[in-house]
Design a protein around this motif. Structure first.
Motif, PDB file in Angstrom:
ATOM      1  N   LYS A   7      32.220  40.263  42.361  1.00 50.45           N
ATOM      2  CA  LYS A   7      31.207  39.440  42.240  1.00 50.45           C
ATOM      3  C   LYS A   7      32.904  39.594  40.437  1.00 50.45           C
ATOM      4  O   LYS A   7      32.483  38.655  39.873  1.00 50.45           O
ATOM      5  CB  LYS A   7      30.069  39.679  40.985  1.00 50.45           C
ATOM      6  CG  LYS A   7      30.417  40.592  39.990  1.00 50.45           C
ATOM      7  CD  LYS A   7      28.813  40.650  39.645  1.00 50.45           C
ATOM      8  CE  LYS A   7      28.616  42.142  38.557  1.00 50.45           C
ATOM      9  NZ  LYS A   7      27.502  42.371  38.147  1.00 50.45           N
ATOM     10  N   SER A  28      38.400  34.586  53.802  1.00 52.37           N
ATOM     11  CA  SER A  28      37.528  34.251  52.909  1.00 52.37           C
ATOM     12  C   SER A  28      36.174  32.758  53.727  1.00 52.37           C
ATOM     13  O   SER A  28      35.520  32.805  53.520  1.00 52.37           O
ATOM     14  CB  SER A  28      36.377  35.299  52.435  1.00 52.37           C
ATOM     15  OG  SER A  28      37.052  34.890  50.823  1.00 52.37           O
ATOM     16  N   TYR A  81      33.800  31.269  56.074  1.00 56.04           N
ATOM     17  CA  TYR A  81      32.717  30.802  55.517  1.00 56.04           C
ATOM     18  C   TYR A  81      32.421  29.421  55.766  1.00 56.04           C
ATOM     19  O   TYR A  81      31.352  28.663  56.489  1.00 56.04           O
ATOM     20  CB  TYR A  81      32.629  31.264  53.906  1.00 56.04           C
ATOM     21  CG  TYR A  81      32.046  32.050  53.493  1.00 56.04           C
ATOM     22  CD1 TYR A  81      31.472  32.986  54.365  1.00 56.04           C
ATOM     23  CD2 TYR A  81      32.727  33.000  52.612  1.00 56.04           C
ATOM     24  CE1 TYR A  81      30.632  34.230  53.506  1.00 56.04           C
ATOM     25  CE2 TYR A  81      32.758  34.355  52.352  1.00 56.04           C
ATOM     26  CZ  TYR A  81      31.782  34.765  53.429  1.00 56.04           C
ATOM     27  OH  TYR A  81      30.609  36.207  52.571  1.00 56.04           O
ATOM     28  N   ASN A 141      22.564  35.558  58.255  1.00 54.94           N
ATOM     29  CA  ASN A 141      22.622  35.539  56.797  1.00 54.94           C
ATOM     30  C   ASN A 141      23.917  35.343  56.327  1.00 54.94           C
ATOM     31  O   ASN A 141      25.206  36.810  55.583  1.00 54.94           O
ATOM     32  CB  ASN A 141      22.417  36.986  55.530  1.00 54.94           C
ATOM     33  CG  ASN A 141      23.042  36.886  54.373  1.00 54.94           C
ATOM     34  OD1 ASN A 141      22.498  35.654  54.125  1.00 54.94           O
ATOM     35  ND2 ASN A 141      21.893  38.098  54.037  1.00 54.94           N
ATOM     36  N   SER A 143      26.569  34.156  54.513  1.00 55.09           N
ATOM     37  CA  SER A 143      26.901  34.027  53.013  1.00 55.09           C
ATOM     38  C   SER A 143      27.533  35.643  52.712  1.00 55.09           C
ATOM     39  O   SER A 143      27.756  35.619  51.716  1.00 55.09           O
ATOM     40  CB  SER A 143      25.881  33.614  51.972  1.00 55.09           C
ATOM     41  OG  SER A 143      24.253  34.073  51.847  1.00 55.09           O
ATOM     42  N   GLN A 144      26.626  36.180  53.266  1.00 53.18           N
ATOM     43  CA  GLN A 144      27.436  37.933  53.360  1.00 53.18           C
ATOM     44  C   GLN A 144      27.515  38.817  54.469  1.00 53.18           C
ATOM     45  O   GLN A 144      27.226  39.710  54.528  1.00 53.18           O
ATOM     46  CB  GLN A 144      25.268  38.756  52.905  1.00 53.18           C
ATOM     47  CG  GLN A 144      24.462  38.133  51.631  1.00 53.18           C
ATOM     48  CD  GLN A 144      25.099  38.039  49.710  1.00 53.18           C
ATOM     49  OE1 GLN A 144      26.534  38.608  50.119  1.00 53.18           O
ATOM     50  NE2 GLN A 144      25.602  37.284  49.432  1.00 53.18           N
ATOM     51  N   GLN A 170      32.457  42.413  55.411  1.00 55.28           N
ATOM     52  CA  GLN A 170      32.320  43.462  54.862  1.00 55.28           C
ATOM     53  C   GLN A 170      33.270  43.850  53.652  1.00 55.28           C
ATOM     54  O   GLN A 170      33.545  44.462  53.348  1.00 55.28           O
ATOM     55  CB  GLN A 170      31.606  44.288  55.494  1.00 55.28           C
ATOM     56  CG  GLN A 170      31.571  45.682  54.683  1.00 55.28           C
ATOM     57  CD  GLN A 170      31.425  46.660  56.450  1.00 55.28           C
ATOM     58  OE1 GLN A 170      32.009  46.985  57.422  1.00 55.28           O
ATOM     59  NE2 GLN A 170      30.239  47.697  56.262  1.00 55.28           N
ATOM     60  N   ASN A 194      25.930  42.294  59.202  1.00 55.41           N
ATOM     61  CA  ASN A 194      25.090  41.044  60.053  1.00 55.41           C
ATOM     62  C   ASN A 194      25.485  39.932  60.991  1.00 55.41           C
ATOM     63  O   ASN A 194      25.179  39.653  60.942  1.00 55.41           O
ATOM     64  CB  ASN A 194      24.766  39.812  59.011  1.00 55.41           C
ATOM     65  CG  ASN A 194      24.545  41.167  57.069  1.00 55.41           C
ATOM     66  OD1 ASN A 194      24.166  42.273  57.579  1.00 55.41           O
ATOM     67  ND2 ASN A 194      24.859  40.299  56.553  1.00 55.41           N
TER      68      ASN A 194
END
Length: 308
Positions: free
Chosen positions: A98, A114, A118, A134, A136-137, A140, A287
């Motif tokens: 963040k 990234s 996405y 998932n 959005s996560q 890694q 994920n």
């Protein structure tokens, strides 16, 4: 903070990466133990071949710094990403956070990779693809790659394509998936058209070349190492995924690549020459579903390019 490393280091620690992916968060009852032992046990689980005395010292230093076990991400990163052994191929790892340091060297490549992942993972793909839970996560970490020799060859090929037309020299970003054991070779020596996959036959059903896709889920069907590459498609031959009569074993001389289209969407790109590709980033995922769609039912009733 990004650290520079060689791809030999990733190759040597592939087992550790898999163990990191399987690690569970430190549970509340574990926190009641001696925090040094808790950290040490986790490190021994991830790095069983490392010197125990070294891991114990790092565990003590970590606990002293943070006052407990806490998050081990930075500590694992310190062990996993050492300084490079070679200047031929360098890697700069980045992790989602963040907090943003926009002045950090090479961080723009992390954002480019990234963003591309996405954007394309959320886009609907018209052929079967490996699910990413998932999304959005999902990322890694991302490793930006620099290889001087590959870059020089890529730029030379770009100049040759520009002699045809400016449009032929345009670049796109494409994903390629391979076995983890192949990554070191690809980033040190680029792609090899004659290499064979480790765990499956090499079909090349759309002709001879290096297979890539704009969709990461489509590429993920073929291995565990997801790479994002800069690609010069050059003069492109476009064929329908349903027109198997157009699948010649060799892409015609007047074309530099082949684009396979379904429902007006390019789903597969076959790149003729490895110098048209510049390996750009490794995208390490979490994920990712184990449900691999390797044998596309859509293709099963079509002859391969070699048979057409």
């Amino acid at each position: 903070m990004a650290r520079t490393m060689s791809f030999n280091d990733i190759h040597d620690t592939s087992d550790s990466v898999e163990k990191i992916n399987k690690l569970k968060p430190i549970q509340s009852e574990e926190k009641l133990k001696d925090p040094v032992n808790t950290v040490y046990e986790k490190l021994r689980e991830v790095f069983p071949k490392e010197d125990p005395k070294s891991l114990l010292a790092k565990s003590m230093k970590h606990v002293s710094r943070f006052g407990g076990a806490g998050d081990l991400t930075d500590l694992i990163d310190e062990i996993l990403w050492p300084l490079p052994r070679s200047s031929d191929c360098k890697i700069f790892p980045f992790h989602p956070s963040k907090f943003h340091d926009f002045e950090e060297a090479n961080v723009s490549h992390f954002y480019t990779a990234s963003n591309q992942f996405y954007k394309m993972v959320l886009r609907q793909h018209p052929i079967p693809a490996r699910p990413i839970n998932n999304p959005s996560q999902a990322i890694q970490s991302i490793e930006y790659i620099e290889n001087k020799l590959s870059t020089e060859r890529y730029q030379h090929r770009k100049a040759l394509l520009r002699e045809k037309s400016d449009q032929c020299a345009q670049e796109i970003l494409l994903f390629h998936e391979t076995d983890l054991n192949n990554i070191e070779s690809i980033f040190n020596n680029n792609f090899n058209l004659d290499s064979s996959p480790l765990n499956r036959p090499k079909a090349m059903i759309f002709g001879r070349g290096i297979y890539m896709s704009e969709f990461p889920g489509v590429s993920l069907n073929y291995g565990k190492g997801l790479m994002l590459c800069k690609v010069l498609t050059g003069c492109t031959e476009t064929i329908s995924i349903h027109d198997y009569s157009a699948r010649t074993a060799v892409i015609p001389d007047q074309f530099d690549s082949r684009e396979v289209v379904k429902d007006c969407v390019a789903v597969i790109h076959v790149i003729k020459n490895s110098d048209q590709i510049l390996p750009y980033c490794v995208i390490n995922l979490q994920n990712v579903s184990q449900n691999i769609q390797t044998n596309f039912p859509l293709f099963q009733h079509y002859p391969t390019a070699a048979q057409s």
